[in-house]
Design an enzyme around this catalytic site. Structure first.
Site, PDB file in Angstrom:
ATOM      1  N   THR A 187     -21.866  25.375  85.648  1.00  0.00           N
ATOM      2  CA  THR A 187     -22.903  25.109  84.651  1.00  0.00           C
ATOM      3  C   THR A 187     -23.809  26.315  84.450  1.00  0.00           C
ATOM      4  O   THR A 187     -24.387  26.476  83.374  1.00  0.00           O
ATOM      5  CB  THR A 187     -23.755  23.884  85.022  1.00  0.00           C
ATOM      6  OG1 THR A 187     -24.319  24.088  86.316  1.00  0.00           O
ATOM      7  CG2 THR A 187     -22.933  22.604  85.011  1.00  0.00           C
ATOM      8  N   VAL A 221     -16.685  20.354  87.374  1.00  0.00           N
ATOM      9  CA  VAL A 221     -17.712  21.389  87.289  1.00  0.00           C
ATOM     10  C   VAL A 221     -18.744  21.225  88.404  1.00  0.00           C
ATOM     11  O   VAL A 221     -18.926  20.147  88.952  1.00  0.00           O
ATOM     12  CB  VAL A 221     -18.441  21.377  85.921  1.00  0.00           C
ATOM     13  CG1 VAL A 221     -17.478  21.617  84.784  1.00  0.00           C
ATOM     14  CG2 VAL A 221     -19.202  20.090  85.704  1.00  0.00           C
ATOM     15  N   CYS A 222     -19.406  22.326  88.708  1.00  0.00           N
ATOM     16  CA  CYS A 222     -20.553  22.346  89.618  1.00  0.00           C
ATOM     17  C   CYS A 222     -21.471  23.458  89.131  1.00  0.00           C
ATOM     18  O   CYS A 222     -21.354  23.914  87.997  1.00  0.00           O
ATOM     19  CB  CYS A 222     -20.116  22.540  91.065  1.00  0.00           C
ATOM     20  SG  CYS A 222     -19.416  24.171  91.416  1.00  0.00           S
ATOM     21  N   ALA A 223     -22.362  23.921  89.974  1.00  0.00           N
ATOM     22  CA  ALA A 223     -23.323  24.946  89.559  1.00  0.00           C
ATOM     23  C   ALA A 223     -22.666  26.307  89.336  1.00  0.00           C
ATOM     24  O   ALA A 223     -22.927  26.981  88.344  1.00  0.00           O
ATOM     25  CB  ALA A 223     -24.446  25.064  90.583  1.00  0.00           C
TER      26      ALA A 223
END
Length: 195
Positions: free
Chosen positions: A96, A68-70
Site C-alpha cells: 500500500t 497486499v500489506c504495507a
C-alpha cells in the site's frame, strides 16, 4: 496438498488496471487497514489467513486473488502460505505504500468505524527503541548485565532483517488494538464466500 506456482508480483499499475476483477486481501492489522487500504480490499490479518483458508480457496476458484500489506513482506509470506495449500495468489509490489506513493487512492472506513493506528513497522520501531533505551538506562543505573536487554533487541533486529520475518511484529499483532473484532472477521469471511 497440491503444488502451486510461486506467487506472482503485480506492479501497482497492473493492479490498478485489474482491480475490478481481483479479490484483494489486506493482511495488515485492523488498525493499519483502517488507516487506508486499496479500494474493495478485505482485511484478513496475516495470522488469520490459515483460519480463512476455505473461504480464500473458494474465492480463488472464482477469480484471481491479490494479497497486499504495507510494503510487500507480509503479503509475500501470506502468498507462500497460500501457495503451499494450492491457492494461487499475487502480491502487490511495494504494498500500500507504493500504491499511495504512485498517487492511487486509499480508502478509509467511515469515522465511526475507524480504529486507525500506527503501522506495524512504526509500532516495531517504537517498541524496539523503547526497550533498547530502557536496557541502556537499567544497565547504567542498576546493573551492567541489564545491557544485555539492548543487545538482545539488536540481535533480534539483525535476525529479522536477515530472515525477512519479525517476531516482535508477531507479538505486537496479538495486542487488542491490532486484533480484528470477531464480527469484522466473520463479515469478511462471509464476503469471501459470496464472491
Amino acid at each position: 496438498m497440491t503444488s502451486s506456482p510461486a506467487p506472482v508480483t503485480l506492479a501497482t499499475e497492473q493492479a490498478r488496471i485489474r482491480l475490478h476483477e481481483l479479490t484483494v486481501i489486506d493482511v495488515r492489522t485492523p488498525a493499519e487497514y483502517a488507516s487506508g487500504h486499496l479500494p474493495g480490499a478485505l482485511n484478513i490479518p496475516l495470522d488469520h489467513v490459515r483460519h480463512a483458508l476455505p473461504e480464500i480457496r473458494h474465492a480463488s476458484d472464482r477469480g484471481d486473488i491479490l494479497v497486499v500489506c504495507a510494503s510487500g513482506a507480509r503479503s509475500e509470506n501470506a502468498c507462500k502460505l497460500l501457495a503451499e495449500q494450492g491457492v494461487p495468489t499475487a502480491t502487490l509490489s511495494g504494498g500500500t505504500g507504493a500504491w499511495a506513493a504512485e498517487g492511487h487512492d486509499l480508502h478509509t472506513p467511515a469515522a465511526c468505524d475507524t480504529r486507525a493506528g500506527w503501522s506495524m513497522e512504526r509500532q516495531v520501531r517504537f517498541t524496539a527503541g523503547t526497550v533498547v533505551l530502557l536496557g541502556l538506562l537499567l544497565g547504567l543505573l542498576v546493573h551492567p548485565a541489564l545491557l544485555l536487554i539492548s543487545a538482545g533487541i539488536a540481535g533480534g533486529l539483525v535476525f529479522s532483517a536477515l530472515t525477512n520475518t519479525c517476531g516482535m511484529a508477531a507479538v505486537l499483532g496479538k495486542l487488542p488494538y491490532n486484533r480484528p473484532r470477531a464480527a469484522d472477521l466473520d463479515a469478511v469471511l462471509a464476503a469471501l464466500r459470496s464472491r
